[in-house]
Design an enzyme around this catalytic site. Structure first.
Site, PDB file in Angstrom:
ATOM      1  N   GLN A  48      47.186  44.196  30.356  1.00  0.00           N
ATOM      2  CA  GLN A  48      46.383  43.873  29.182  1.00  0.00           C
ATOM      3  C   GLN A  48      47.120  44.319  27.912  1.00  0.00           C
ATOM      4  O   GLN A  48      47.509  45.479  27.785  1.00  0.00           O
ATOM      5  CB  GLN A  48      45.013  44.573  29.286  1.00  0.00           C
ATOM      6  CG  GLN A  48      44.027  44.177  28.212  1.00  0.00           C
ATOM      7  CD  GLN A  48      43.536  42.736  28.315  1.00  0.00           C
ATOM      8  OE1 GLN A  48      43.273  42.225  29.386  1.00  0.00           O
ATOM      9  NE2 GLN A  48      43.448  42.072  27.172  1.00  0.00           N
ATOM     10  N   ASP A  80      50.106  35.712  33.495  1.00  0.00           N
ATOM     11  CA  ASP A  80      49.881  35.378  32.089  1.00  0.00           C
ATOM     12  C   ASP A  80      50.992  34.519  31.510  1.00  0.00           C
ATOM     13  O   ASP A  80      50.881  34.025  30.390  1.00  0.00           O
ATOM     14  CB  ASP A  80      49.774  36.664  31.260  1.00  0.00           C
ATOM     15  CG  ASP A  80      48.333  37.120  31.090  1.00  0.00           C
ATOM     16  OD1 ASP A  80      47.448  36.245  31.066  1.00  0.00           O
ATOM     17  OD2 ASP A  80      48.102  38.332  30.978  1.00  0.00           O
ATOM     18  N   LYS A  98      37.136  40.341  33.406  1.00  0.00           N
ATOM     19  CA  LYS A  98      38.085  39.711  34.331  1.00  0.00           C
ATOM     20  C   LYS A  98      37.825  40.188  35.753  1.00  0.00           C
ATOM     21  O   LYS A  98      37.812  39.422  36.706  1.00  0.00           O
ATOM     22  CB  LYS A  98      39.528  40.013  33.883  1.00  0.00           C
ATOM     23  CG  LYS A  98      39.901  39.244  32.614  1.00  0.00           C
ATOM     24  CD  LYS A  98      41.180  39.734  31.965  1.00  0.00           C
ATOM     25  CE  LYS A  98      41.432  38.976  30.660  1.00  0.00           C
ATOM     26  NZ  LYS A  98      42.602  39.475  29.918  1.00  0.00           N
TER      27      LYS A  98
END
Ligand code: NDP
Length: 280
Positions: free
Chosen positions: A94, A117, A50
């Protein structure tokens, strides 16, 4: 029948090129903060990819690698700092987090306009009521692959295997929002094959190699394999690729299918969060 392979890598490259061109025109750069807690090897690989992708497209990024023993309070303190940072427009934590930290507590602290997200309860609720503000990256990538390949969703029978908050449920919501008739299967589903054989669109997000084989697939179906499994150092999905190739009309490979799209969607979402915050 031999399936057409849906090339997620190429689609992701196209999306990243478009974002790179757009970002190059911006005076202030969009900023993404990625937070990793602990030593999960797969998570480490994902955040590194990422970050590299941010560099590729000109997005500013900050990576926080915190030790396993980080407390919830310390993590919340960092989130608070990132919420206030003017350089950061998108915050990614994460998952999974170590067991002693409540994911729910952490996700709800992320400022809603920086929730890249879409895992906060507000964005989950928005998606469930048909409002797609910040859509989780992997599910968004699944839908984009269907769109880019001209695969009609409305009126189709869609079966999603897996009901996690990260993949299965949001994929099901997105398909429902696009007027598919959606069935969600999970570990307690009996006679899985009876459902999959009726699917025009089959999305498999479980994490079990060869869970689905050609005998379970309807002739001419579109099969999107989200699963990532490592066998003898090699990555495979949840679908038995060889036998599925003979039944499906479209099939995503692993690697090179949904994976690259997840990263492209993260960058796209970062740019969207930036635009929202900057009022563009
Ligand atoms: P989870 O482990 O959170 O969820 C797995 C789901 O599969 C659960 O809903 C579970 O059911 C269901 N399941 C387990 N066994 C069976 C079975 N035998 N039959 C039917 N359903 C079953 O995983 P995630 O959703 O986070 O991820 C799924 C897969 O996708 C993993 O391989 C992961 O690595 C991969 N992934 C890939 C990404 C990408 O970018 N390509 C991104 C994110 C994930 P129950 O709810 O009943 O337990």
């Amino acid at each position: 029948m031999t399936a057409t392979i849906i090339d997620g890598k190429k689609a992701a490259e196209r999306i990243k090129a478009r974002i790179k061109a757009e970002v190059a025109m911006l005076k202030a750069k969009p900023g993404l903060a990625a937070v990793l807690v602990g030593e999960n090897p797969a998570s480490k690989v994902y955040v590194d990819i990422k970050r590299k992708t941010c560099d590729e497209v000109g997005v500013y990024s900050e990576l926080y690698k915190l030790p396993e023993e980080t407390t919830e309070k310390e993590l919340l303190h960092l989130i608070d700092k990132l919420n206030k940072s003017e350089r950061i427009h998108a915050i990614l934590v994460q998952l999974p987090l170590p067991k002693h930290i409540s994911e729910e507590n952490v996700l709800k602290e992320i400022a809603i306009d920086k929730d890249v997200d879409g895992f906060s309860m507000i964005n989950v609720g928005r998606l469930a009521s048909g409002e797609e503000t910040a859509v989780p990256c992997t599910p968004k990538g699944v839908i984009r692959l269907l769109e880019e390949n001209g695969i009609e969703v409305a009126g189709k029978n869609a079966v999603v295997i897996g009901r996690s908050n990260i993949v299965g449920k949001p994929v099901a919501m997105l398909l429902l929002n696009r007027n598919a008739t959606v069935t969600v299967c999970h570990s307690k589903t009996r006679q899985l094959g009876e459902y999959t054989k009726g699917a025009d669109i089959l999305v498999v997000a479980v994490g079990k190699p060869k869970l689905v084989n050609g005998d379970m697939i309807k002739e001419g179906a579109t099969v999107i394999d989200v699963g990532i499994n490592r066998i003898d150092g090699k990555l495979v999905g949840d679908v038995d690729f060889e036998s599925a190739m003979k039944k499906a009309a479209y099939l995503t490979p692993v690697p090179g299918g949904v994976g690259p799209m997840t990263v492209a969607m993260l960058i796209e979402n970062t740019l969207e969060r930036y635009k929202e915050i900057m009022g563009k």
